[in-house]
Scaffold this motif. Structure first.
Motif, PDB file in Angstrom:
ATOM      1  N   GLN A  74      48.078  35.463  44.076  1.00  0.00           N
ATOM      2  CA  GLN A  74      47.511  35.624  45.416  1.00  0.00           C
ATOM      3  C   GLN A  74      46.156  36.331  45.328  1.00  0.00           C
ATOM      4  OE1 GLN A  74      50.018  37.830  48.178  1.00  0.00           O
ATOM      5  NE2 GLN A  74      48.212  38.555  49.273  1.00  0.00           N
ATOM      6  N   ILE A  75      46.073  37.385  44.521  1.00  0.00           N
ATOM      7  CA  ILE A  75      44.806  38.107  44.356  1.00  0.00           C
ATOM      8  C   ILE A  75      43.748  37.185  43.759  1.00  0.00           C
ATOM      9  CG2 ILE A  75      43.648  40.003  43.136  1.00  0.00           C
ATOM     10  CD1 ILE A  75      46.380  41.532  43.330  1.00  0.00           C
ATOM     11  N   GLU A  76      44.130  36.397  42.759  1.00  0.00           N
ATOM     12  CA  GLU A  76      43.189  35.437  42.170  1.00  0.00           C
ATOM     13  C   GLU A  76      42.681  34.465  43.234  1.00  0.00           C
ATOM     14  OE1 GLU A  76      44.830  34.957  37.593  1.00  0.00           O
ATOM     15  OE2 GLU A  76      45.587  33.601  39.139  1.00  0.00           O
ATOM     16  N   HIS A  77      43.604  33.929  44.022  1.00  0.00           N
ATOM     17  CA  HIS A  77      43.246  32.967  45.069  1.00  0.00           C
ATOM     18  C   HIS A  77      42.298  33.600  46.088  1.00  0.00           C
ATOM     19  CE1 HIS A  77      43.637  29.545  47.733  1.00  0.00           C
ATOM     20  NE2 HIS A  77      43.878  30.388  48.720  1.00  0.00           N
ATOM     21  N   GLU A  78      42.589  34.829  46.497  1.00  0.00           N
ATOM     22  CA  GLU A  78      41.735  35.533  47.467  1.00  0.00           C
ATOM     23  C   GLU A  78      40.334  35.770  46.915  1.00  0.00           C
ATOM     24  OE1 GLU A  78      44.124  38.984  48.225  1.00  0.00           O
ATOM     25  OE2 GLU A  78      45.446  37.910  49.609  1.00  0.00           O
ATOM     26  N   ASN A  79      40.198  35.718  45.599  1.00  0.00           N
ATOM     27  CA  ASN A  79      38.902  35.912  44.955  1.00  0.00           C
ATOM     28  C   ASN A  79      38.291  34.593  44.472  1.00  0.00           C
ATOM     29  OD1 ASN A  79      38.042  38.935  44.504  1.00  0.00           O
ATOM     30  ND2 ASN A  79      40.270  38.837  44.539  1.00  0.00           N
ATOM     31  N   GLY A  80      38.745  33.493  45.037  1.00  0.00           N
ATOM     32  CA  GLY A  80      38.113  32.214  44.783  1.00  0.00           C
ATOM     33  C   GLY A  80      38.611  31.438  43.583  1.00  0.00           C
ATOM     34  N   LEU A  93      38.241  35.114  38.725  1.00  0.00           N
ATOM     35  CA  LEU A  93      39.165  36.192  38.391  1.00  0.00           C
ATOM     36  C   LEU A  93      40.396  35.623  37.703  1.00  0.00           C
ATOM     37  CD1 LEU A  93      39.569  39.249  38.666  1.00  0.00           C
ATOM     38  CD2 LEU A  93      40.716  38.827  40.834  1.00  0.00           C
ATOM     39  N   ASP A  94      40.771  36.267  36.629  1.00  0.00           N
ATOM     40  CA  ASP A  94      41.966  35.887  35.876  1.00  0.00           C
ATOM     41  C   ASP A  94      42.811  37.141  35.716  1.00  0.00           C
ATOM     42  OD1 ASP A  94      43.725  34.353  34.370  1.00  0.00           O
ATOM     43  OD2 ASP A  94      42.616  34.648  32.508  1.00  0.00           O
ATOM     44  N   LEU A  95      44.008  37.127  36.267  1.00  0.00           N
ATOM     45  CA  LEU A  95      44.942  38.249  36.167  1.00  0.00           C
ATOM     46  C   LEU A  95      46.208  37.757  35.488  1.00  0.00           C
ATOM     47  CD1 LEU A  95      44.676  39.671  39.804  1.00  0.00           C
ATOM     48  CD2 LEU A  95      43.472  40.483  37.771  1.00  0.00           C
ATOM     49  N   ASP A  96      46.570  38.382  34.387  1.00  0.00           N
ATOM     50  CA  ASP A  96      47.774  37.989  33.661  1.00  0.00           C
ATOM     51  C   ASP A  96      48.677  39.189  33.439  1.00  0.00           C
ATOM     52  OD1 ASP A  96      47.135  35.225  33.238  1.00  0.00           O
ATOM     53  OD2 ASP A  96      45.695  35.855  31.723  1.00  0.00           O
TER      54      ASP A  96
END
Length: 168
Positions: A74-80, A93-96
């Motif tokens: 969701q955070i990645e999506h909110e950041n494009g 943005l890449d969060l793993d």
């Protein structure tokens, strides 16, 4: 519900400062006790692209593994971030999720994340942030894993990064 210790890798090579700052704010909104390593710059791995900013964050959460992964997406999506982009490509943005307590599992995601052992841009920030914590599978500290890591093929360097230069 008990609190769980999580480690998250963060990377960006599109509007890097903006998205790295946004990721920290978002993590702090969803999780407790968020702490971040230094920010590192690295060449793109696996494709030709702009250099990345990378770091690792630690946090505590009461959410389960699946919920944590959904929050990160969701955070990645909110950041494009767009999911249809190919695996090795530029990204906002890449969060793993790297680890969840000392859990070793293949479902709903592979934990600990395999890239910990193969990517300097993950292992060096881990060794800095939680040097005495042990890798759940290897049972070796992150500082020992980093000392043994072959850095010859992965260019990575710490940078000066100001978290206070917030942009609207």
């Amino acid at each position: 519900m008990p609190d769980h210790q999580i480690l998250i890798s963060i990377g960006s090579n599109i509007e890097r400062e903006k998205h790295i700052r946004a990721s920290r704010r978002a993590l702090e909104a969803h999780f407790s006790d968020v702490a971040c390593s230094s920010v590192y710059e690295s060449e793109a791995v696996g494709f030709d692209g702009s250099p990345f900013f990378n770091l690792v964050a630690s946090a505590t959460t009461h959410y389960g593994v699946s919920e944590v992964c959904q929050i990160l997406k969701q955070i990645e999506h909110e950041n494009g971030r767009r999911r249809q982009a190919k695996k090795f490509s530029s990204r906002t943005l890449d969060l793993d999720l790297l680890t969840y307590d000392a859990l070793v599992t293949d479902e709903p995601v592979v934990l600990p994340r395999e890239e910990i052992l193969y990517n300097a841009f993950v292992l060096w920030p881990l060794a800095e942030l939680v040097p005495s914590r042990r890798h759940p599978g290897e049972k070796t500290t992150y500082s020992d894993l980093w000392r043994a890591f072959d850095t010859r093929n992965q260019a990575l360097w710490p940078i000066s990064f100001s978290w206070s230069n917030e942009q609207a």
